[in-house]
Design an enzyme around this catalytic site. Structure first.
Site, PDB file in Angstrom:
ATOM      1  N   ASN A  16       2.225   6.041  -6.468  1.00  0.00           N
ATOM      2  CA  ASN A  16       3.387   5.881  -5.574  1.00  0.00           C
ATOM      3  C   ASN A  16       4.359   4.848  -6.125  1.00  0.00           C
ATOM      4  OD1 ASN A  16       3.265   7.539  -2.970  1.00  0.00           O
ATOM      5  ND2 ASN A  16       1.143   6.875  -3.257  1.00  0.00           N
ATOM      6  N   ARG A  67      -7.272 -14.504   6.038  1.00  0.00           N
ATOM      7  CA  ARG A  67      -6.162 -13.558   5.945  1.00  0.00           C
ATOM      8  C   ARG A  67      -4.805 -14.257   6.053  1.00  0.00           C
ATOM      9  NH1 ARG A  67      -6.726  -8.317   7.124  1.00  0.00           N
ATOM     10  NH2 ARG A  67      -8.291  -8.596   8.723  1.00  0.00           N
ATOM     11  N   MET A  92      -4.704  -1.871  -0.273  1.00  0.00           N
ATOM     12  CA  MET A  92      -5.854  -1.624   0.589  1.00  0.00           C
ATOM     13  C   MET A  92      -6.311  -2.870   1.358  1.00  0.00           C
ATOM     14  SD  MET A  92      -5.750   1.470   0.076  1.00  0.00           S
ATOM     15  CE  MET A  92      -7.096   2.536   0.519  1.00  0.00           C
ATOM     16  N   ARG A  93      -5.368  -3.701   1.791  1.00  0.00           N
ATOM     17  CA  ARG A  93      -5.691  -4.839   2.659  1.00  0.00           C
ATOM     18  C   ARG A  93      -4.848  -4.724   3.914  1.00  0.00           C
ATOM     19  NH1 ARG A  93     -10.197  -7.053   1.378  1.00  0.00           N
ATOM     20  NH2 ARG A  93      -9.640  -8.760   2.761  1.00  0.00           N
ATOM     21  N   LEU A  95      -2.606  -6.294   6.656  1.00  0.00           N
ATOM     22  CA  LEU A  95      -1.784  -7.498   6.801  1.00  0.00           C
ATOM     23  C   LEU A  95      -1.896  -8.000   8.240  1.00  0.00           C
ATOM     24  CD1 LEU A  95       1.271  -6.160   4.814  1.00  0.00           C
ATOM     25  CD2 LEU A  95      -0.236  -8.028   4.100  1.00  0.00           C
ATOM     26  N   HIS A 111       0.352   6.647   3.970  1.00  0.00           N
ATOM     27  CA  HIS A 111      -1.049   6.919   4.314  1.00  0.00           C
ATOM     28  C   HIS A 111      -1.299   8.422   4.140  1.00  0.00           C
ATOM     29  CE1 HIS A 111      -4.919   6.417   6.220  1.00  0.00           C
ATOM     30  NE2 HIS A 111      -4.642   7.471   6.959  1.00  0.00           N
ATOM     31  N   GLU A 145      -1.062  -3.024  13.906  1.00  0.00           N
ATOM     32  CA  GLU A 145      -2.287  -2.218  13.949  1.00  0.00           C
ATOM     33  C   GLU A 145      -2.383  -1.360  12.683  1.00  0.00           C
ATOM     34  OE1 GLU A 145       0.013  -2.050  16.577  1.00  0.00           O
ATOM     35  OE2 GLU A 145      -1.036  -3.751  17.488  1.00  0.00           O
ATOM     36  N   ASP A 147      -2.399   1.358   9.983  1.00  0.00           N
ATOM     37  CA  ASP A 147      -1.738   2.652   9.784  1.00  0.00           C
ATOM     38  C   ASP A 147      -0.955   3.090  11.016  1.00  0.00           C
ATOM     39  OD1 ASP A 147      -2.738   2.875   7.169  1.00  0.00           O
ATOM     40  OD2 ASP A 147      -4.629   3.677   7.910  1.00  0.00           O
TER      41      ASP A 147
HETATM   42  C1  GAR Z   1      -2.463   7.132  -1.855  1.00  0.00           C
HETATM   43  O1  GAR Z   1      -3.073   8.372  -1.645  1.00  0.00           O
HETATM   44  C2  GAR Z   1      -2.059   6.492  -0.541  1.00  0.00           C
HETATM   45  O2  GAR Z   1      -1.633   7.438   0.404  1.00  0.00           O
HETATM   46  C3  GAR Z   1      -3.348   5.852  -0.105  1.00  0.00           C
HETATM   47  O3  GAR Z   1      -3.904   5.315  -1.282  1.00  0.00           O
HETATM   48  C4  GAR Z   1      -3.476   6.102  -2.393  1.00  0.00           C
HETATM   49  C5  GAR Z   1      -2.854   5.187  -3.400  1.00  0.00           C
HETATM   50  O4  GAR Z   1      -2.591   5.859  -4.604  1.00  0.00           O
HETATM   51  N1  GAR Z   1      -3.141   4.829   0.882  1.00  0.00           N
HETATM   52  C6  GAR Z   1      -3.981   4.558   1.851  1.00  0.00           C
HETATM   53  O5  GAR Z   1      -5.036   5.127   1.998  1.00  0.00           O
HETATM   54  C7  GAR Z   1      -3.525   3.427   2.796  1.00  0.00           C
HETATM   55  N2  GAR Z   1      -4.223   3.502   4.040  1.00  0.00           N
HETATM   56  P1  GAR Z   1      -1.675   5.210  -5.706  1.00  0.00           P
HETATM   57  O6  GAR Z   1      -2.233   3.815  -6.022  1.00  0.00           O
HETATM   58  O7  GAR Z   1      -1.827   6.121  -6.891  1.00  0.00           O
HETATM   59  O8  GAR Z   1      -0.265   5.165  -5.205  1.00  0.00           O
END
Ligand code: GAR
Length: 219
Positions: A16, A67, A92-93, A95, A111, A145, A147
Site C-alpha cells: 500500500n 502505548r 499492525m499496532r 493507536l 483494512h 476503536e 478498524d
Molecule cells: C493489507 O492487506 C492491509 O489491508 C492489511 O495489512 C496488509 C498490509 O499489506 N491491514 C490490516 O490488516 C489492518 N487491520 P502491505 O504492507 O503490503 O501494504
C-alpha cells in the site's frame, strides 16, 4: 500547488505504501509523502521508501514502556516532518485514544474487509468461517476503536468456493492499491465532509468511493 504533507506508518511488506508513493509521483496529486515510519526494524516497506528517496524512521513499540509513550514518539516524529495527514498502511499496532483525538479526521487506515464487518486480526479466516459471499477492503478515517471510523472508499471481491485465507487476501490485495491512493486524494484535496459516522464526498466526485471495476454497476 501546495501539497498536503503525509506521514505513512507501516509494519511490513509495504504494497500500500508503494501504491501511495506511485500516486504521489504525479505532479497533480494533492499529497506528498514526507516520512515513512515502521514499528518493525527491517520491514520491507522501509527499503521501498529509501529507494524512492523518502526519509524513514524505525520507532519500535518495544522501546517504550506503554502505548501512550509510543504514540507520543510517533506524534513527535510526524510533527517534526511537518506531516498534517497520516496513512496507516499495514501498520499492525492500535493507536491510543489521545493520538486518535489529536489527529482527528487526519488519519486514514486500510483494512482487508468490508467494514464494519470483520474488523481486527485474522480477517480472512473469519470471513470464510462466516460463509459470506463477498469480501473486500475499506479505507476509512481512524477513530479510537479498532478498524472503526467514517468510510471513504471500498472495493468488493467475490469469495470463491475453494478460497483459503491466503487466496482471498491475495485477491483483495490486488484492489487495495487502487483504493488507498483514491482515498488519500479525496481527503487531501478537501473533498470529504464528515458528519457523525458518515463521510460524504463533494458533489463533483460523488460516487467515487466505490472501486469495483468488474463489479455491479452503481445505481
Ligand atoms: C493489507 O492487506 C492491509 O489491508 C492489511 O495489512 C496488509 C498490509 O499489506 N491491514 C490490516 O490488516 C489492518 N487491520 P502491505 O504492507 O503490503 O501494504
Amino acid at each position: 500547488m501546495d501539497r498536503v504533507r503525509v506521514g505513512v506508518l507501516i509494519s511490513g511488506r509495504g504494497s500500500n505504501l508503494e501504491a501511495l508513493m506511485a500516486a504521489a509521483r504525479a505532479p497533480d496529486y494533492p499529497a506528498e509523502i514526507v516520512l515513512v515510519i515502521s514499528n518493525v526494524a527491517g520491514a520491507k516497506g522501509l527499503d521501498l521508501a529509501t529507494r524512492a528517496g523518502i526519509p524513514t524512521r524505525v520507532i519500535s513499540h518495544k522501546d517504550f514502556p506503554d502505548r501512550a509513550a509510543f504514540d507520543a514518539a510517533l506524534d513527535t516524529a510526524l510533527r517534526e516532518a511537518g506531516a498534517t495527514l497520516v496513512c496507516l498502511a499495514g501498520f499492525m499496532r492500535l493507536l491510543g485514544e489521545k493520538f486518535a483525538e489529536d489527529w482527528r479526521d487526519r488519519v486514514l487506515n486500510i483494512h482487508p474487509s468490508l467494514l464494519p464487518a470483520f474488523p481486527g486480526l485474522d480477517t480472512h479466516r473469519k470471513v470464510l468461517e462466516a460463509g459470506v459471499k463477498i469480501s473486500g477492503c475499506t479505507v476509512h478515517i481512524v477513530r479510537p476503536e479498532l478498524d472503526d471510523g467514517p468510510i471513504l472508499v471500498q472495493a468488493a471481491v467475490p469469495v470463491a468456493e475453494g478460497d483459503t485465507p491466503e487466496s482471498l487476501a491475495a485477491r483483495i490485495l490486488e484492489l487495495e492499491p487502487q483504493c488507498y491512493p483514491l482515498a488519500l486524494r479525496l481527503l487531501a484535496s478537501g473533498q470529504v465532509r464528515i458528519q457523525g459516522r458518515r463521510a460524504s464526498l463533494a458533489a463533483a466526485s460523488a460516487g467515487t468511493g466505490l472501486v469495483n471495476p468488474a463489479g455491479p454497476k452503481r445505481p
